[in-house]
Design a protein around this motif. Structure first.
Motif, PDB file in Angstrom:
ATOM      1  N   THR A 202       0.812  -1.211   0.000  1.00 48.94           N
ATOM      2  CA  THR A 202       0.000   0.000   0.000  1.00 48.94           C
ATOM      3  C   THR A 202       0.851   1.268   0.000  1.00 48.94           C
ATOM      4  O   THR A 202       0.355   2.348  -0.353  1.00 48.94           O
ATOM      5  N   ASP A 203       2.131   1.171   0.388  1.00 46.97           N
ATOM      6  CA  ASP A 203       3.035   2.320   0.267  1.00 46.97           C
ATOM      7  C   ASP A 203       3.854   2.252  -1.019  1.00 46.97           C
ATOM      8  O   ASP A 203       4.952   2.787  -1.109  1.00 46.97           O
ATOM      9  N   ASP A 204       3.289   1.591  -2.043  1.00 49.36           N
ATOM     10  CA  ASP A 204       3.803   1.599  -3.417  1.00 49.36           C
ATOM     11  C   ASP A 204       5.216   1.047  -3.526  1.00 49.36           C
ATOM     12  O   ASP A 204       6.094   1.647  -4.168  1.00 49.36           O
ATOM     13  N   THR A 290       1.495  -2.170   4.446  1.00 53.29           N
ATOM     14  CA  THR A 290       2.717  -1.546   3.959  1.00 53.29           C
ATOM     15  C   THR A 290       3.838  -2.587   3.970  1.00 53.29           C
ATOM     16  O   THR A 290       3.623  -3.753   4.324  1.00 53.29           O
ATOM     17  N   ARG A 291       5.036  -2.160   3.581  1.00 51.77           N
ATOM     18  CA  ARG A 291       6.188  -3.062   3.659  1.00 51.77           C
ATOM     19  C   ARG A 291       6.369  -3.568   5.081  1.00 51.77           C
ATOM     20  O   ARG A 291       6.551  -4.777   5.301  1.00 51.77           O
ATOM     21  N   GLU A 292       6.306  -2.666   6.039  1.00 51.65           N
ATOM     22  CA  GLU A 292       6.472  -3.062   7.439  1.00 51.65           C
ATOM     23  C   GLU A 292       5.385  -4.046   7.854  1.00 51.65           C
ATOM     24  O   GLU A 292       5.650  -5.041   8.542  1.00 51.65           O
ATOM     25  N   GLY A 293       4.161  -3.783   7.412  1.00 42.53           N
ATOM     26  CA  GLY A 293       3.067  -4.682   7.750  1.00 42.53           C
ATOM     27  C   GLY A 293       3.229  -6.053   7.134  1.00 42.53           C
ATOM     28  O   GLY A 293       2.944  -7.075   7.770  1.00 42.53           O
ATOM     29  N   LEU A 294       3.708  -6.100   5.873  1.00 44.64           N
ATOM     30  CA  LEU A 294       3.921  -7.389   5.219  1.00 44.64           C
ATOM     31  C   LEU A 294       5.046  -8.157   5.889  1.00 44.64           C
ATOM     32  O   LEU A 294       4.950  -9.380   6.101  1.00 44.64           O
ATOM     33  N   VAL A 314      11.138  -2.489  -3.923  1.00 51.65           N
ATOM     34  CA  VAL A 314      11.576  -1.483  -4.883  1.00 51.65           C
ATOM     35  C   VAL A 314      10.445  -0.483  -5.109  1.00 51.65           C
ATOM     36  O   VAL A 314       9.296  -0.889  -5.342  1.00 51.65           O
ATOM     37  N   PRO A 315      10.716   0.832  -5.050  1.00 49.44           N
ATOM     38  CA  PRO A 315       9.655   1.813  -5.314  1.00 49.44           C
ATOM     39  C   PRO A 315       9.006   1.566  -6.677  1.00 49.44           C
ATOM     40  O   PRO A 315       9.695   1.384  -7.685  1.00 49.44           O
ATOM     41  N   LEU A 346       4.020  -2.254 -14.381  1.00 49.74           N
ATOM     42  CA  LEU A 346       4.232  -0.801 -14.522  1.00 49.74           C
ATOM     43  C   LEU A 346       3.274  -0.208 -15.551  1.00 49.74           C
ATOM     44  O   LEU A 346       2.690   0.858 -15.330  1.00 49.74           O
ATOM     45  N   VAL A 347       3.113  -0.893 -16.687  1.00 47.53           N
ATOM     46  CA  VAL A 347       2.201  -0.411 -17.723  1.00 47.53           C
ATOM     47  C   VAL A 347       0.774  -0.338 -17.180  1.00 47.53           C
ATOM     48  O   VAL A 347       0.016   0.594 -17.484  1.00 47.53           O
TER      49      VAL A 347
END
Length: 366
Positions: A202-204, A290-294, A314-315, A346-347
């Motif tokens: 969720t934080d991309d 988020t990453r931390e949550g995962l 990776v962003p 990405l597309v």
């Protein structure tokens, strides 16, 4: 007389200058046109009719893969109701000269078992008999038709030896595969169908996994967030045909401990590679984690913990993802299907033009 000669000389000089001014530019323009025309003629001679393959495998700059995008471009997703899977009854049989290779694998597994070591697990699988795509009448949306036959993991391992030479000196690749038509292959060489998922927090942040050194196939390579092979036993419970979306959800649960209500899942494409590994490519966006949550979720237990040894985040920006894929310590260590998956993801988020522009800019800076 001297004055007349001087006057004549001055008049001649003036006339010369006038001629130069009047005729120099037309001469230059004529020469420029002649040179341009000659260049076009030379280029035309060089650009005579040429032919090339209709299918090309996926690449970004110096990164070349064997992945062939058969259906899907990333911009639109393929709905679950548009994917039709049928299972045929007859089991796959290897040609007689390859059947001995399967027997070797079986004997190796028995030897490992006798030595008290981990044997090769011969799980029930499916082989791809055929893959076809049609279009709806009005919207021209894709409709996928996948036909499967029963097989097992030992047969898959035997069929992977495409360049092994039996007694006649040929290879399965030379006998059964056609370079001009990469989609034409017998079912016994296509004993693999998997799902690959690009997971975005969720934080991309894009989740990138590295396969464990302990797995038999492609140990240590960098891979998609989730990679799950089709299982005849698990994915066809109750004798139903497997569902590729359900497979992706199973992979999310087993590899990242994520439940279906925690993400939005979309099928982006179907691919094939030179070793005849078929894959359905998905993108899954987490709703709250988020990453931390995962990372916290995975710390509490993951069913298939042993399959991954490293996870990078990776962003999810085109330049960042492409730069990451082309890193010197990554570019030659990708699973063949993964770069195409990340490009399609990405597309799906940014659109084709911005992604391709970013890819070109990253390649130019290298």
């Amino acid at each position: 007389m001297g004055g007349i000669d001087v006057a004549n000389g001055v008049v001649g000089a003036v006339l010369g200058m006038l001629c130069a001014v009047l005729f120099q530019q037309p001469l230059q323009d004529g020469w420029f046109r002649l040179r341009t025309r000659s260049t076009r003629v030379v280029r035309g001679l060089r650009q005579r009719e040429e032919s090339g393959p209709a299918w090309r495998t996926f690449s970004i700059g110096p990164l070349h893969t064997s992945a062939l995008i058969v259906e899907g471009d990333g911009e639109s997703s393929i709905p679950a109701e548009a994917v039709h899977v049928r299972v045929l009854d007859a089991e796959i049989e290897l040609p007689s000269d390859m059947d001995g290779w399967r027997a070797e694998i079986e004997a190796e597994s028995e030897r490992l078992r006798a030595e008290g070591r981990t044997p090769l697990w011969n799980g029930p699988r499916y082989a791809v008999e055929s893959f076809d795509v049609s279009r709806t009448a009005l919207e021209e949306q894709p409709v996928v038709h996948l036909r499967l036959r029963p097989t097992d993991y030992y047969t898959f391992l035997a069929a992977q030896q495409l360049d092994r030479r039996p007694a006649d000196g040929t290879t399965p690749r030379s006998r059964y595969l056609t370079p001009d038509d990469p989609l034409r292959a017998p079912a016994f060489l296509q004993c693999s169908f998997a799902v690959n998922v690009a997971v975005v927090t969720t934080d991309d942040l894009l989740v990138v996994s590295q396969r464990s050194d302990r797995v038999r196939m492609a140990p240590g390579v960098w891979n998609s967030s989730v990679n799950e092979g089709m299982s005849r036993h698990i994915d066809s419970s109750g004798r139903n045909a497997p569902d590729v979306h359900a497979m992706a959800r199973r992979g999310m649960r087993e590899e990242l401990s994520l439940e279906p209500h925690e993400y939005a899942l979309e099928l982006l494409a179907v691919l094939d590679v030179d070793k005849r590994h078929w894959s359905a490519h998905f993108c899954a966006r987490l709703k709250d984690l988020t990453r931390e949550g995962l990372q916290t979720r995975m710390s509490r237990g993951v069913a298939d913990r042993w399959e991954h040894q490293t996870i990078d985040y990776v962003p999810l920006r085109p330049a960042a993802v492409v730069t990451y894929m082309l890193r010197a310590d990554r570019i030659h260590r990708w699973a063949p299907l993964t770069p195409a998956l990340f490009h399609l993801a990405l597309v799906h988020v940014y659109g084709r033009t911005p992604v391709e522009r970013a890819e070109a800019q990253v390649v130019r800076r290298m």
